[in-house]
Enzyme design. Structure first.
Site, PDB file in Angstrom:
ATOM      1  N   LYS A   1    -104.226 -16.555-123.911  1.00 45.69           N
ATOM      2  CA  LYS A   1    -103.343 -17.220-122.960  1.00 45.69           C
ATOM      3  C   LYS A   1    -102.160 -16.330-122.602  1.00 45.69           C
ATOM      4  O   LYS A   1    -101.651 -15.592-123.439  1.00 45.69           O
ATOM      5  CB  LYS A   1    -102.823 -18.536-123.546  1.00 45.69           C
ATOM      6  CG  LYS A   1    -103.908 -19.574-123.798  1.00 45.69           C
ATOM      7  CD  LYS A   1    -103.347 -20.816-124.465  1.00 45.69           C
ATOM      8  CE  LYS A   1    -104.450 -21.832-124.737  1.00 45.69           C
ATOM      9  NZ  LYS A   1    -103.927 -23.026-125.449  1.00 45.69           N
TER      10      LYS A   1
ATOM     11  N   TYR B   1     -99.955 -21.399-117.442  1.00 44.35           N
ATOM     12  CA  TYR B   1    -100.598 -20.406-118.291  1.00 44.35           C
ATOM     13  C   TYR B   1    -101.975 -20.031-117.774  1.00 44.35           C
ATOM     14  O   TYR B   1    -102.736 -20.859-117.294  1.00 44.35           O
ATOM     15  CB  TYR B   1    -100.644 -20.815-119.759  1.00 44.35           C
ATOM     16  CG  TYR B   1    -100.889 -22.263-120.106  1.00 44.35           C
ATOM     17  CD1 TYR B   1    -102.079 -22.673-120.689  1.00 44.35           C
ATOM     18  CD2 TYR B   1     -99.890 -23.213-119.905  1.00 44.35           C
ATOM     19  CE1 TYR B   1    -102.273 -24.001-121.049  1.00 44.35           C
ATOM     20  CE2 TYR B   1    -100.082 -24.529-120.271  1.00 44.35           C
ATOM     21  CZ  TYR B   1    -101.279 -24.922-120.835  1.00 44.35           C
ATOM     22  OH  TYR B   1    -101.467 -26.240-121.191  1.00 44.35           O
TER      23      TYR B   1
ATOM     24  N   ASP C   1    -102.666 -35.019-130.525  1.00 46.76           N
ATOM     25  CA  ASP C   1    -101.932 -34.092-131.390  1.00 46.76           C
ATOM     26  C   ASP C   1    -101.424 -34.794-132.645  1.00 46.76           C
ATOM     27  O   ASP C   1    -101.378 -34.202-133.727  1.00 46.76           O
ATOM     28  CB  ASP C   1    -100.762 -33.465-130.627  1.00 46.76           C
ATOM     29  CG  ASP C   1    -101.217 -32.448-129.587  1.00 46.76           C
ATOM     30  OD1 ASP C   1    -102.383 -32.004-129.661  1.00 46.76           O
ATOM     31  OD2 ASP C   1    -100.416 -32.113-128.697  1.00 46.76           O
TER      32      ASP C   1
ATOM     33  N   HIS D   1    -102.687 -25.810-130.489  1.00 45.71           N
ATOM     34  CA  HIS D   1    -104.044 -25.795-129.954  1.00 45.71           C
ATOM     35  C   HIS D   1    -104.695 -24.417-130.111  1.00 45.71           C
ATOM     36  O   HIS D   1    -104.020 -23.392-130.056  1.00 45.71           O
ATOM     37  CB  HIS D   1    -104.027 -26.168-128.472  1.00 45.71           C
ATOM     38  CG  HIS D   1    -103.467 -27.533-128.206  1.00 45.71           C
ATOM     39  ND1 HIS D   1    -102.810 -27.849-127.043  1.00 45.71           N
ATOM     40  CD2 HIS D   1    -103.452 -28.659-128.975  1.00 45.71           C
ATOM     41  CE1 HIS D   1    -102.420 -29.117-127.082  1.00 45.71           C
ATOM     42  NE2 HIS D   1    -102.796 -29.629-128.251  1.00 45.71           N
TER      43      HIS D   1
END
Length: 203
Positions: free
Chosen positions: A72, A132, A168, A62
């Site tokens: 992140k 995250y 995905d 991603h």
């Protein structure tokens, strides 16, 4: 904590110091000042995510449009995952390359990845829980993916049959994403990071 750069520019591995006794363990899993000293600017926190995954699940690859992108700071708070950073920045010296860092609830490592880098992970245990911190909020229409099983990336996933979400599984290959103009450009990402450094210096 120990912060070391990975082979992909803009990505770091963070290893905290753990203090344990018969009561349990204490550690600082995130320090804004230590991270800022390593990457050259503070991580502006806008959103915190948490996911749980069954063993064999692969999430990613991603990434978000730059600017603003989405930096992140990732750690595994329960179980274990293999965290993967993918360089999808067009024009980068390491374009198309990836690096993996094991994250688990023993070593308590974390990974920081800058705006423009692709992120994925594979759950190695049942109920693997990943937390995250993100520099920007989720923006529908500006979030993209590259297929995690793309042979051109050749990511070595440590499971025989990775389980993917429908989104995905339908993601384009790296070549298809490049042709469609979805991938961030290396210079754009570097310029954006430099802007943040200069903004911090002016404060």
């Amino acid at each position: 904590m120990k912060i070391r750069p990975l082979t992909i520019e803009g990505a770091w591995e963070v290893t905290p110091v753990q203090h344990g006794d018969d009561r349990g363990t204490f550690l600082e899993w995130y320090r804004f000042d230590h991270l800022a000293a390593a990457i050259g600017h503070p991580l502006n926190l806008a959103q915190a995510n948490l996911s749980t995954s069954t063993r064999g699940v692969v999430r990613g690859v991603h990434f978000a449009d730059v600017p603003p992108g989405q930096a992140k700071y990732v750690t595994c708070v329960a179980g274990a995952v293999l965290d993967v950073v993918v360089d999808i920045r067009v024009g980068s010296p390491t374009f198309g390359q990836w690096e993996a860092v094991p994250l688990d609830d023993r070593e308590r490592r974390a990974v920081y990845l800058a705006e423009g880098l692709g992120h994925a992970f594979c759950a190695l245990t049942q109920g693997a829980t990943v937390a995250y911190l993100c520099s920007s909020t989720y923006r529908p229409g500006h979030e993209h993916g590259v297929h995690p099983l793309d042979p051109a990336l050749a990511i070595t996933w440590p499971v025989e049959a990775p389980s993917l979400s429908a989104k995905d599984a339908a993601a384009p290959s790296l070549a298809e994403a490049l042709e469609a103009g979805l991938l961030p450009r290396y210079e754009t990402c570097r310029d954006y990071v430099e802007t943040m450094r200069h903004f911090d210096d002016s404060q």
